[in-house]
Design an enzyme around this catalytic site. Structure first.
Site, PDB file in Angstrom:
ATOM      1  N   ARG A 224       3.617  -4.912  -3.244  1.00 61.00           N
ATOM      2  CA  ARG A 224       2.536  -4.910  -4.237  1.00 61.00           C
ATOM      3  C   ARG A 224       3.144  -5.153  -5.607  1.00 61.00           C
ATOM      4  NH1 ARG A 224       0.988  -4.856   0.113  1.00 61.00           N
ATOM      5  NH2 ARG A 224      -0.433  -3.418   1.168  1.00 61.00           N
ATOM      6  N   HIS A 272       1.314 -15.373  -3.898  1.00 57.34           N
ATOM      7  CA  HIS A 272       0.785 -14.427  -2.913  1.00 57.34           C
ATOM      8  C   HIS A 272       0.483 -15.139  -1.581  1.00 57.34           C
ATOM      9  CE1 HIS A 272      -1.297 -10.261  -2.732  1.00 57.34           C
ATOM     10  NE2 HIS A 272      -0.872 -10.617  -1.518  1.00 57.34           N
TER      11      HIS A 272
END
Length: 309
Positions: A224, A272
């Site tokens: 994250r 991502h």
């Protein structure tokens, strides 16, 4: 009588494609992709990507939320999914394969100096080391971290793995707890971050961790964005304590054009994509969770809200 299957797909990705996949699994289901379509009747099943705040809380009669992502911290935020509604994490072998591919690619690129050779304009041979001479620490020992650690060990790296519980991974030395994190990262040539997001793991990739690593170390972060203290990373790269970093997740996404990480010569930014959701595989897994719930059971991979994952 079997409960009527009504599903709301709360995704900004490609909800129409997901809806088609669920109709193939449940031909008689009612499937919604827009809250404007709600008719006031209960919609027991929610397939959730990363919808705007408040969207999920407005779904009438929700009984089960199925996450489209490995990360679920946005779903357990206050005011989103009611506490009595179970949340199921997406544990998909296809996502695990994707993550493994990304980690192996960036670690091996660093290990064999490929990025440096790409930028060289002369015939310069760099120091080349064998994988058995490198220590790689994987933070996270779940479905993602466990497979990555095993594959790195198979290649020949000396592999360590750290997690909250100290879960064992074949071929790796396991560590647990705060002291274990220090031991797992001390002297590591590379650290791969695949942790879930919890209050305890926020900012875990920081100056203290980088300083414990072997000089010239490498960071690969696909957990994250909030795990990483960005300025600490930049400082470690500029000082030479770290020689490179590959980052797939960020505190703000998309990463702003003005962010210094874009321009840093030792940082690889990927948007991502390390473990993208594979719609076909994900739909099949979530459909099985719905069938389990319909039959009176409780699906596997439920989120433990006390742990945050």
């Amino acid at each position: 009588m079997m409960e009527k299957i009504r599903i709301f797909i709360a995704s900004k990705g490609n909800p129409k494609a997901l809806a088609k996949g669920f109709r193939d699994q449940f031909p008689h289901a009612e499937i919604f992709t827009d809250p404007a379509e709600f008719d006031g009747a209960p919609i027991p099943y929610i397939v959730a990507g990363k919808p705007d705040p408040g969207v999920l809380a407005a779904v009438p009669g929700a009984k089960l939320v199925l996450s489209l992502n490995a990360g679920i911290e946005h779903l357990v935020s206050p005011g989103e999914v009611p506490k009595e509604v179970p949340i199921v994490r997406l544990v998909d072998p296809a996502m695990t394969e994707g993550m493994s591919d990304w980690v192996l690619a960036v670690v091996l690129e660093w290990h064999r100096n490929l990025a440096i050779y790409r930028s060289d304009e002369c015939w310069t041979r760099r120091e080349e080391r064998l994988s058995r001479d490198r220590v790689v620490t994987v933070l996270g020992a779940g479905a993602l971290g466990g497979r990555v650690a095993r594959l790195l060990g198979t290649i020949g790296f000396q592999t360590r793995v750290w997690s909250r519980s100290g879960r064992k991974v074949e071929g790796a030395v396991a560590f647990a707890g705060p002291d274990g994190l220090v031991d797992a990262t001390t002297g590591a040539d590379a650290v791969v971050n695949l942790l879930p997001m919890t209050p305890e793991t926020e900012g875990v990739m920081n100056a203290a961790l980088f300083a414990r690593m072997a000089p010239g170390g490498f960071i690969a972060s696909a957990g994250r964005g909030a795990h990483l203290v960005d300025q600490d990373l930049i400082d470690a790269l500029d000082s030479g304590q770290l020689s490179g970093a590959a980052l797939d997740v960020f505190r703000i996404e998309p990463l702003p054009e003005t962010d210094p990480l874009w321009q840093h010569p030792k940082v690889l930014v990927t948007p991502h994509v390390a473990a993208p959701t594979q719609p076909g595989s994900a739909v099949r897994i979530m459909a099985e969770s719905i069938r389990c719930h319909l039959s009176g059971g409780m699906p596997v991979d439920l989120v433990d809200r006390t742990r945050g994952y």
